[in-house]
Design a protein around this motif. Structure first.
Motif, PDB file in Angstrom:
ATOM      1  N   ALA A 319       1.139 -25.960  12.874  1.00  0.00           N
ATOM      2  CA  ALA A 319       1.600 -25.988  14.311  1.00  0.00           C
ATOM      3  C   ALA A 319       2.653 -24.549  14.284  1.00  0.00           C
ATOM      4  O   ALA A 319       2.584 -23.885  15.034  1.00  0.00           O
ATOM      5  CB  ALA A 319       2.542 -27.100  14.313  1.00  0.00           C
ATOM      6  N   ALA A 320       3.485 -24.416  13.198  1.00  0.00           N
ATOM      7  CA  ALA A 320       4.616 -23.356  13.246  1.00  0.00           C
ATOM      8  C   ALA A 320       3.623 -22.088  13.305  1.00  0.00           C
ATOM      9  O   ALA A 320       4.032 -20.972  13.669  1.00  0.00           O
ATOM     10  CB  ALA A 320       5.211 -23.410  11.663  1.00  0.00           C
ATOM     11  N   LEU A 321       2.838 -22.036  12.249  1.00  0.00           N
ATOM     12  CA  LEU A 321       1.651 -20.796  12.213  1.00  0.00           C
ATOM     13  C   LEU A 321       1.208 -20.146  13.629  1.00  0.00           C
ATOM     14  O   LEU A 321       1.422 -19.067  14.135  1.00  0.00           O
ATOM     15  CB  LEU A 321       0.737 -21.023  11.203  1.00  0.00           C
ATOM     16  N   ILE A 322       0.596 -21.178  14.338  1.00  0.00           N
ATOM     17  CA  ILE A 322       0.202 -20.979  15.574  1.00  0.00           C
ATOM     18  C   ILE A 322       1.276 -20.463  16.733  1.00  0.00           C
ATOM     19  O   ILE A 322       1.330 -19.570  17.444  1.00  0.00           O
ATOM     20  CB  ILE A 322      -0.601 -22.208  16.152  1.00  0.00           C
ATOM     21  N   ALA A 323       2.111 -21.252  16.643  1.00  0.00           N
ATOM     22  CA  ALA A 323       3.529 -21.060  17.589  1.00  0.00           C
ATOM     23  C   ALA A 323       4.160 -19.784  17.362  1.00  0.00           C
ATOM     24  O   ALA A 323       4.321 -18.971  18.147  1.00  0.00           O
ATOM     25  CB  ALA A 323       4.335 -22.223  17.635  1.00  0.00           C
ATOM     26  N   PHE A 324       4.670 -19.670  16.076  1.00  0.00           N
ATOM     27  CA  PHE A 324       5.525 -18.441  15.743  1.00  0.00           C
ATOM     28  C   PHE A 324       4.827 -17.183  15.534  1.00  0.00           C
ATOM     29  O   PHE A 324       5.094 -15.989  15.677  1.00  0.00           O
ATOM     30  CB  PHE A 324       6.301 -18.809  14.410  1.00  0.00           C
ATOM     31  N   GLY A 325       3.430 -17.410  14.989  1.00  0.00           N
ATOM     32  CA  GLY A 325       2.599 -16.325  14.857  1.00  0.00           C
ATOM     33  C   GLY A 325       2.423 -15.776  16.193  1.00  0.00           C
ATOM     34  O   GLY A 325       2.083 -14.408  16.263  1.00  0.00           O
ATOM     35  N   MET A 341      -0.792 -13.500   9.366  1.00  0.00           N
ATOM     36  CA  MET A 341      -1.339 -14.839   9.750  1.00  0.00           C
ATOM     37  C   MET A 341      -2.636 -15.015   8.916  1.00  0.00           C
ATOM     38  O   MET A 341      -2.602 -16.469   8.398  1.00  0.00           O
ATOM     39  CB  MET A 341      -1.621 -14.670  11.280  1.00  0.00           C
ATOM     40  N   ALA A 342      -3.155 -13.940   8.452  1.00  0.00           N
ATOM     41  CA  ALA A 342      -4.183 -14.251   7.547  1.00  0.00           C
ATOM     42  C   ALA A 342      -3.719 -14.846   6.118  1.00  0.00           C
ATOM     43  O   ALA A 342      -4.199 -15.824   5.582  1.00  0.00           O
ATOM     44  CB  ALA A 342      -5.107 -12.975   7.302  1.00  0.00           C
ATOM     45  N   VAL A 343      -2.613 -14.250   5.507  1.00  0.00           N
ATOM     46  CA  VAL A 343      -2.092 -14.809   4.414  1.00  0.00           C
ATOM     47  C   VAL A 343      -1.588 -15.980   4.750  1.00  0.00           C
ATOM     48  O   VAL A 343      -1.770 -16.893   3.732  1.00  0.00           O
ATOM     49  CB  VAL A 343      -1.130 -13.809   4.049  1.00  0.00           C
ATOM     50  N   LEU A 348      -1.929 -22.171   3.801  1.00  0.00           N
ATOM     51  CA  LEU A 348      -2.209 -23.476   4.453  1.00  0.00           C
ATOM     52  C   LEU A 348      -3.399 -23.967   3.947  1.00  0.00           C
ATOM     53  O   LEU A 348      -3.795 -25.318   3.790  1.00  0.00           O
ATOM     54  CB  LEU A 348      -1.985 -23.202   5.895  1.00  0.00           C
ATOM     55  N   SER A 349      -4.581 -23.070   4.016  1.00  0.00           N
ATOM     56  CA  SER A 349      -5.718 -23.740   3.713  1.00  0.00           C
ATOM     57  C   SER A 349      -6.006 -24.354   2.216  1.00  0.00           C
ATOM     58  O   SER A 349      -6.484 -25.559   2.250  1.00  0.00           O
ATOM     59  CB  SER A 349      -6.940 -22.730   3.847  1.00  0.00           C
TER      60      SER A 349
END
Length: 391
Positions: A319-325, A341-343, A348-349
């Motif tokens: 969620a943080a990745l999508i929102a803050f990204g 974001m790729a890193v 996360l994966s």
């Protein structure tokens, strides 16, 4: 900014202090969630935590109305009170469902009526991202507003399945959205922003409740809380559209940094994704879209092998990745943002799949070893048979 931090602290402090009282009331009136087949918890737990969150939000709003910095938002403007009235109504509807387990169609009808009331009260999507900002007609604005609010309410409701999951995701989205709305407000003569006010109060009540809801939870927010969170974060995004002038601002400026109609989807990407997958899954099996099951994203995380806390933390990370990204596009070149974001996606994966790989790798090694041994035996048997034939 200090005023907003103060209001977040007030909302969080009030929520934290009144939640034990709400828990006691829930036990006294029998608002205790029984363990169902789809539930993760194993013991009956009180609900109605959303009432404590509502009280925290209401206190913060009333306190803000008396602050000189924000009092102008409440003077000759009924939008803040419409938002608060809608919050009370949506929480009461959720409390009714927590107590009497309302039919899903009745609950959906109630959500729609409340959303229409809020839109009729002046809280509307006033522009659409159609190449340029185009002012929508009043009837279309009300329809879009109602649909958006109902969708967000149910998205948060769907993802509310693990201790601390929905409150954490909404808090993360609220922080990102508060930063964005504050930046927009700085271009106005006054830094006061109703969208930012709603967001910081929302983050406060999420954090205040999370202190009681972290696994193992002492209290569940119930529908009264999950519906409230979805409602408030959508109201904040709708309020912000009032700061965008269709005559002077082109959509291309704001599209990379959250068009208002896309904000709830971005900051609530995981709940919206989970809701869409659940609806498609259930309809494809001939079931009602609201038919409960154990196939939500958080259930899948547990099946992979994560603990409840581990699953919650990783979903918070996504969620943080999508929102803050998305938010970082405002501050950094898009190329750098995509690389970062790729890193983050890779990390996360790996964290998401780690329990599965940890469990499966020994099995894969053993299977490979058995295959190699069988292959060697096959070669040995062939050579032996050939030798016997020569003799």
């Amino acid at each position: 900014m200090r005023i907003y931090l103060l209001l977040a602290a007030i909302a969080g402090g009030v929520t934290y202090l009144v939640t034990p009282l709400i828990r006691h009331i829930a036990i006294e009136i029998g608002a205790v969630g029984e363990v169902r087949a789809r539930d993760v918890h194993t013991i009956p737990t009180p609900r109605l935590g959303g009432l404590g969150m509502l009280i925290g939000f209401a206190v913060a709003m009333v306190f803000a109305s008396h602050l000189p910095f924000l009092s102008g938002l409440f003077a000759n403007n009924h939008q803040p009170w419409v938002v608060l009235a809608g919050a009370v109504m949506i929480s009461l509807l959720g409390m009714a469902d927590d107590l009497w387990d309302l039919d899903w169609m009745l609950k959906l009808a109630g959500q729609l009526l409340i959303s229409v009331f809020v839109a009729w009260g002046g809280l509307q999507i006033i522009s659409l991202p159609l190449g340029s900002l185009v002012t929508a007609s009043p009837s279309l604005s009300m329809a879009i507003t109602a649909i958006l609010i109902v969708a967000s309410i149910n998205a948060v409701n769907f993802v509310d399945g693990l201790d601390g999951l929905s409150s954490g995701i909404v808090a993360i989205g609220g922080i990102a959205f508060a930063i964005y709305s504050y930046i927009i407000a700085r271009s106005s003569p006054s830094y006061a922003s109703l969208a930012t006010l709603i967001d910081v109060a929302l983050v406060g009540i999420c954090v205040g409740f999370l202190l009681h809801n972290w696994h193992p939870a002492k209290l569940f927010m119930g529908d009264s809380g999950s519906m409230l969170l979805g409602y408030l974060i959508t109201c904040a995004s709708i309020v912000m559209t009032g700061r965008l002038d269709p005559a002077t601002i082109h959509a291309s400026i704001y599209l990379p940094a959250f068009m208002p109609i896309l904000l709830p989807i971005l900051v609530l990407f995981l709940p919206v994704l989970d809701m869409c997958l659940a609806i498609v899954r259930r309809v494809s099996h001939g079931q009602s879209p609201m038919h409960p099951d154990r196939m939500h994203l958080h259930h899948r995380m547990l099946k992979i092998g994560h603990s409840v806390r581990g699953a919650v933390l990783i979903l918070w990370g996504w969620a943080a990745l999508i929102a803050f990204g998305s938010l970082t596009i405002l501050f950094f070149p898009i190329g750098y943002v995509l690389v970062g974001m790729a890193v983050a996606v890779a990390l996360l994966s790996a964290a998401t799949l780690f329990p599965y790989l940890k469990r499966r790798l020994p099995d894969i090694r053993e299977e490979n070893a058995q295959f190699a041994a069988a292959k060697r035996q096959g070669k040995g048997g062939t050579e032996g048979d050939g030798g016997s034939t020569d003799v």
